[in-house]
Design an enzyme around this catalytic site. Structure first.
Site: not given
Length: 385
Positions: A129, A133, A157, A242, A267, A336, A339-340, A363
Site C-alpha cells: 500500500p 513502484s 494490487w 516488462r 463506413r 475516434q 464515432g459514437g 510493472e
C-alpha cells in the site's frame, strides 16, 4: 487478418514463427465468458495449459532458460484476441518468474510443471500500500524463527489475488536497510494467517486483491535464492517480463488498427468510404507507424535478452514506455474513427480503450520508465553500462 510480416524480421527463428502460428490457432478458438472474471481466468489457464501454450512461462531444468521472444509473441497474439486471455497467460510467467530464474530444483519441480500445464494458478506478490513502484521501501516482514520464517504485512494490487494456488512474495528480512534487506519466498494461500482482505475492481475486470499476512509461518526452505537477494530477484523478473507488457500493448494496438481499417473501409461518408478522407488516411498512417515502431522496440528487447544479455533494463524500459503510450494513442484514434459506436459498451475498441490504460501503470509506471531510461543513458555516457 492481422499483419504477420514482422515475423520475417531477423529477430525470429523458424521455431518462433511456428510458435506464433500455434498460439494464433489456439487464440482464434477461444470463447471467453467475461461474466465471471474468476471463473474465466481459471478456465483460460486450464485451456491454455491443455493446449501447451503455457510451456514458455517456466523454465524447469537447470539448463533451460525463458524464451522471451516466445513470451512476447504469446502475449501480443493473445492480447489481440482477448485481454483476459493475455492476463491469464502473463501471470503464469510473472508469478513463477523468480522460481524459474532463482529457484531450487525442488521448488521448480514442485510448481513449474503445474503452472505450465494449467493445473495451478500463479501470482507475484510485490506491491504494498505505501510503496507502489518503490520496491525498496517494502515494509512487509519475514522474521526468522528457528527453521521457519514468520510473515506479517500487506500486499495490494496483486493480480490473481484470491484465486492463485502459489504466490511469489517479497518481504523484508532485514539483512541491510532498503533494497538489500529484502528476500523472496514461495507462499501458498492455505496457510494459517493468510487473508484476502479486499477484491479490487478496475475498469477492465481482472482478478486483483489486497492480501494480509498475520503471523504466517513458512519453512526456511520456502525462500527463493539467498537472504537479502529479494530486490535483485524482483528486478530480474521484471527485467524479463516488462518486455512482455509492451508486447501485450502491441497486441491491443494491432487489434485497434485492424478494427479501424475495417471501419474506414465499410463506413461511407457523402457517398465515399471514410478512408478517402485525407485526414483519416493520416490517422491510419500514424497508427501503423506507432504499431511498427512498438514492435521493433519489443522484439529488440526480447532478442537482446534471448541472445545472452545479463540485463536488458534499458531496452525493456524503452519497449514498455513507448509501446504502452503509443498503444493508448492508437486505440484512442480507433475510438475516434468509430464515432459514437466507439464508445458503445461492449464494442471491441471500447474494450481495448479500457484494457490499455492499466498497462501504462503496472510493472513500472511510464514516468518510472522515463527515470530508468534517463539513468541508463547517463550511465552509458559515463561508461558504466
Amino acid at each position: 487478418m492481422a499483419d504477420q510480416s514482422f515475423l520475417n524480421w531477423p529477430f525470429f527463428d523458424q521455431e518462433h514463427r511456428d510458435w506464433a502460428a500455434q498460439v494464433e490457432a489456439v487464440a482464434a478458438g477461444l470463447n471467453v465468458d467475461h461474466s465471471d472474471t474468476d471463473a474465466a481466468c481459471r478456465k483460460l489457464v486450464a485451456d491454455l495449459g491443455r493446449a501447451g501454450i503455457l510451456q514458455p512461462t517456466g523454465a524447469c531444468d537447470s539448463g533451460e532458460s525463458l524464451d522471451v521472444r516466445k513470451l512476447c509473441l504469446s502475449r501480443e497474439i493473445l492480447a489481440r484476441h482477448d485481454g483476459l486471455a493475455d492476463f491469464a497467460f502473463a501471470m503464469q510467467g510473472l508469478g513463477t518468474g523468480a522460481i524459474s530464474l532463482f529457484g531450487t530444483d525442488a521448488q521448480k519441480a514442485a510448481w513449474l510443471p503445474k503452472t505450465r500445464s494449467g493445473a495451478a494458478i500463479a501470482a507475484f506478490a510485490l506491491t504494498e500500500p505505501q510503496s507502489g513502484s518503490d520496491v525498496a521501501n517494502s515494509t512487509m516482514t519475514a522474521v526468522r524463527d528457528g527453521d521457519d520464517y514468520v510473515l506479517n504485512g500487506e500486499k495490494t494490487w496483486i493480480s490473481n489475488g484470491g484465486i492463485a494456488d502459489v504466490y511469489t512474495l517479497i518481504a523484508r528480512t532485514g539483512e541491510a536497510p532498503g533494497a538489500k534487506g529484502l528476500s523472496a519466498f514461495v507462499v501458498t494461500p492455505d496457510l494459517a494467517g493468510f487473508e484476502v482482505v479486499e477484491r479490487l475492481e478496475t475498469i477492465a475486470p481482472h482478478p486483483l486483491a489486497t492480501l494480509r499476512f498475520t503471523d504466517v509461518r513458512i519453512p526456511a526452505s520456502a525462500m527463493i535464492g539467498a537472504p537479502g537477494q529479494g530486490f535483485r530477484i524482483a528486478m530480474s523478473v521484471l527485467d524479463v517480463f516488462r518486455s512482455t507488457v509492451a508486447a501485450a500493448a502491441l497486441g491491443f494496438a494491432r487489434r485497434a488498427l485492424d478494427e479501424a481499417l475495417v471501419r474506414v473501409t465499410e463506413r461511407h461518408v457523402q457517398g465515399a468510404p471514410l478512408f478517402d478522407l485525407q485526414m483519416v488516411q493520416g490517422h491510419i498512417a500514424d497508427m501503423a507507424l506507432d504499431v511498427d515502431a512498438a514492435a521493433l522496440l519489443v522484439y529488440r528487447a526480447a532478442w537482446t535478452k534471448d541472445s545472452g544479455a545479463a540485463r536488458v533494463t534499458r531496452e525493456a524500459a524503452m519497449a514498455k514506455l513507448f509501446s504502452t503510450e503509443a498503444a493508448q494513442v492508437v486505440i484512442d484514434k480507433a475510438v475516434q474513427l468509430f464515432g459514437g459506436e466507439g464508445v458503445r459498451s461492449g464494442a471491441m475498441v471500447e474494450k481495448l480503450y479500457r484494457e490499455i490504460r492499466a498497462l501504462r501503470i503496472y510493472e513500472g509506471a511510464s514516468d518510472v520508465q522515463r527515470v530508468v531510461i534517463a539513468r541508463q543513458a547517463m550511465m552509458a555516457m559515463e561508461g558504466k553500462s
